[in-house]
Design an enzyme around this catalytic site. Sequence first.
Site, PDB file in Angstrom:
ATOM      1  N   TYR A 238      56.504   3.388  -1.592  1.00 14.55           N
ATOM      2  CA  TYR A 238      57.732   3.123  -2.349  1.00 14.55           C
ATOM      3  C   TYR A 238      57.469   2.024  -3.377  1.00 14.55           C
ATOM      4  O   TYR A 238      57.765   2.172  -4.570  1.00 14.55           O
ATOM      5  CB  TYR A 238      58.856   2.693  -1.392  1.00 14.55           C
ATOM      6  CG  TYR A 238      60.058   2.124  -2.104  1.00 14.55           C
ATOM      7  CD1 TYR A 238      60.895   2.944  -2.841  1.00 14.55           C
ATOM      8  CD2 TYR A 238      60.335   0.755  -2.061  1.00 14.55           C
ATOM      9  CE1 TYR A 238      61.984   2.415  -3.527  1.00 14.55           C
ATOM     10  CE2 TYR A 238      61.416   0.227  -2.731  1.00 14.55           C
ATOM     11  CZ  TYR A 238      62.245   1.065  -3.465  1.00 14.55           C
ATOM     12  OH  TYR A 238      63.319   0.543  -4.135  1.00 14.55           O
TER      13      TYR A 238
HETATM   14  O1  LIG Z   1      64.490  -5.421  -2.004  1.00  7.01           O
HETATM   15  C1  LIG Z   1      64.033  -4.315  -2.144  1.00  7.01           C
HETATM   16  O2  LIG Z   1      63.303  -4.077  -3.075  1.00  7.01           O
HETATM   17  C2  LIG Z   1      64.278  -3.225  -1.149  1.00  7.01           C
HETATM   18  O3  LIG Z   1      65.294  -3.637  -0.242  1.00  7.01           O
HETATM   19  C3  LIG Z   1      65.504  -2.789   0.825  1.00  7.01           C
HETATM   20  O4  LIG Z   1      64.366  -2.771   1.651  1.00  7.01           O
HETATM   21  P1  LIG Z   1      64.318  -3.781   2.852  1.00  7.01           P
HETATM   22  O5  LIG Z   1      64.375  -5.194   2.386  1.00  7.01           O
HETATM   23  O6  LIG Z   1      63.158  -3.393   3.678  1.00  7.01           O
HETATM   24  O7  LIG Z   1      65.723  -3.502   3.580  1.00  7.01           O
HETATM   25  P2  LIG Z   1      66.075  -2.957   5.015  1.00  7.01           P
HETATM   26  O8  LIG Z   1      65.456  -1.667   5.273  1.00  7.01           O
HETATM   27  O9  LIG Z   1      67.543  -3.058   5.155  1.00  7.01           O
HETATM   28  O10 LIG Z   1      65.388  -4.028   5.991  1.00  7.01           O
HETATM   29  C4  LIG Z   1      65.828  -5.369   6.000  1.00  7.01           C
HETATM   30  C5  LIG Z   1      65.072  -6.124   7.046  1.00  7.01           C
HETATM   31  O11 LIG Z   1      65.407  -5.621   8.333  1.00  7.01           O
HETATM   32  C6  LIG Z   1      64.226  -5.291   9.046  1.00  7.01           C
HETATM   33  N1  LIG Z   1      64.513  -4.122   9.919  1.00  7.01           N
HETATM   34  C7  LIG Z   1      64.776  -2.928   9.399  1.00  7.01           C
HETATM   35  C8  LIG Z   1      65.056  -1.852  10.186  1.00  7.01           C
HETATM   36  C9  LIG Z   1      65.061  -2.022  11.566  1.00  7.01           C
HETATM   37  O12 LIG Z   1      65.305  -1.083  12.365  1.00  7.01           O
HETATM   38  N2  LIG Z   1      64.796  -3.255  12.077  1.00  7.01           N
HETATM   39  C10 LIG Z   1      64.520  -4.325  11.285  1.00  7.01           C
HETATM   40  O13 LIG Z   1      64.280  -5.446  11.800  1.00  7.01           O
HETATM   41  C11 LIG Z   1      63.179  -5.029   8.011  1.00  7.01           C
HETATM   42  O14 LIG Z   1      61.901  -5.255   8.549  1.00  7.01           O
HETATM   43  C12 LIG Z   1      63.562  -6.019   6.931  1.00  7.01           C
HETATM   44  O15 LIG Z   1      62.971  -7.250   7.207  1.00  7.01           O
HETATM   45  C13 LIG Z   1      65.830  -1.382   0.342  1.00  7.01           C
HETATM   46  O16 LIG Z   1      65.883  -0.483   1.409  1.00  7.01           O
HETATM   47  C14 LIG Z   1      64.845  -0.897  -0.693  1.00  7.01           C
HETATM   48  O17 LIG Z   1      65.291   0.324  -1.211  1.00  7.01           O
HETATM   49  C15 LIG Z   1      64.766  -1.947  -1.767  1.00  7.01           C
HETATM   50  O18 LIG Z   1      63.963  -1.596  -2.807  1.00  7.01           O
END
Ligand SMILES: O=C(O)[C@H]1O[C@H](OP(=O)(O)OP(=O)(O)OC[C@H]2O[C@@H](n3ccc(=O)[nH]c3=O)[C@H](O)[C@@H]2O)[C@H](O)[C@@H](O)[C@@H]1O
Length: 425
Positions: A238
């Site tokens: 991604y």
């Molecule tokens: O800032 C960005 O560029 C990205 O932000 C998000 O990605 P992400 O920060 O990974 O968001 P989440 O999927 O909501 O995860 C947030 C946090 O929760 C954690 N997480 C996620 C899922 C889960 O089941 N458990 C968990 O602890 C992840 O490791 C992460 O640290 C968006 O999903 C992406 O599309 C975007 O581009």
Amino acid sequence: MPSLEEELFPSTPGKFKDRNRHFHRCFASTSTMFLWALFLIALTASYLCFQSFMDSGNRYFTATWGGHHWEKNVINSAQIHRSHGGMSVLVTGAAGFVGSHVSLALKKRGDGVVGIDNFNNYYDPSLKKARKNLLNQNSIFIVDGDINDSKLLVKLFDIARFTHVMHLAAQAGVRYAMENPGSYIHSNIAGLVTLLEVCKNSNPQPAIVWASSSSVYGLNEKVPFSESDRTDQPASLYAATKKAGEEITHTYNHIYGLSITGLRFFTVYGPWGRPDMAYFSFTRNILQGKPITVYRGKNRVDLARDFTYIDDVVKGCIGSLDTSGKSTGSGGKKRGPAPYRIFNLGNTSPVTVPMMVAMLEKHLKVKAKKNFVVMPGNGDVPFTHANISSARKEFGYKPTTDLQTGLKKFVKWYLSYYGYDQGKL
Ligand SMILES: O=C(O)[C@H]1O[C@H](OP(=O)(O)OP(=O)(O)OC[C@H]2O[C@@H](n3ccc(=O)[nH]c3=O)[C@H](O)[C@@H]2O)[C@H](O)[C@@H](O)[C@@H]1O
């Protein structure tokens, strides 16, 4: 002159010859028929293969568009309703989270807005339909179509002459890239190029503002992340496609004079958000009494994100549109240098994931069942933290909503949208 049959089956003299000839003739016609049958089967098979290839390429183009009524809707929706500095914006991904919010904000201040969305099923399309209905109620028309459909895009530019494109259509999600890598190439690479091709050929060319991602900072350790930092160590496909998008848009700026602004969004959240994101899926699970999985980094270090509230991001998008400057080319030819900009749109105050969960528990008044697991090697990064001084300097970007306040608004929306009956959530 010998016939083809004779050439293929030369006769031998004598009585036997005739019988033999007869036998050969029979054999010849049977084998010719057989060859023809084989040929027809091969032809049918190749046609079917070709059809299925076309179908797979066109599976995103199932929507119908066109016709007088459709064109009238596009024209009306693109109409500017303010006297000074109004713009007519094509918003891609308009039924998405950020797209729907930006569309409404633009319309509210009198800009013309036409949306396009392919309503794919990466997450519950009924939420996208609900956002679409909301936009329709606000006189915004959304075309059901894919950004890879260049004919559709050309048609839209023919009838609406957009001054700006807010390009938000993308395959989002960091971890899903391991399951379905092709969808990232389809939307974030091929779709982007198709859109840029149409923009560069249109006359006048629009200015383009598009969604990159904080994930381009990948495994960087220097914080906060600044736009000038290295972005050559992405942790997920991604992130790699977003980084590629930044390079691709640069070439279109350089060769064709398109005005380009890339926005690196930092974990955007809020009402009408994306169900695949952690804050959203955690809310659902907590209310249903199901466990949630909380990832942890090495040595049990908590992961952290610079969670950014949707209203702040919308202000950043609109500020970018307002200051984008003009594209300089026309009819595929550059006439002079055009702006090429990249901005972080973050919140500048990272919060750990367990703290985010604690805030949800408070607003939901329910304790979460937490399973802590070591962050799997699936594209995640340990933390994000934005330096936003460039956006502040350029268009006064100043986020005002902290995570506690933003999650409260999200929970309020969630409960009103899905209802309080936890069985149905
Ligand atoms: O800032 C960005 O560029 C990205 O932000 C998000 O990605 P992400 O920060 O990974 O968001 P989440 O999927 O909501 O995860 C947030 C946090 O929760 C954690 N997480 C996620 C899922 C889960 O089941 N458990 C968990 O602890 C992840 O490791 C992460 O640290 C968006 O999903 C992406 O599309 C975007 O581009």
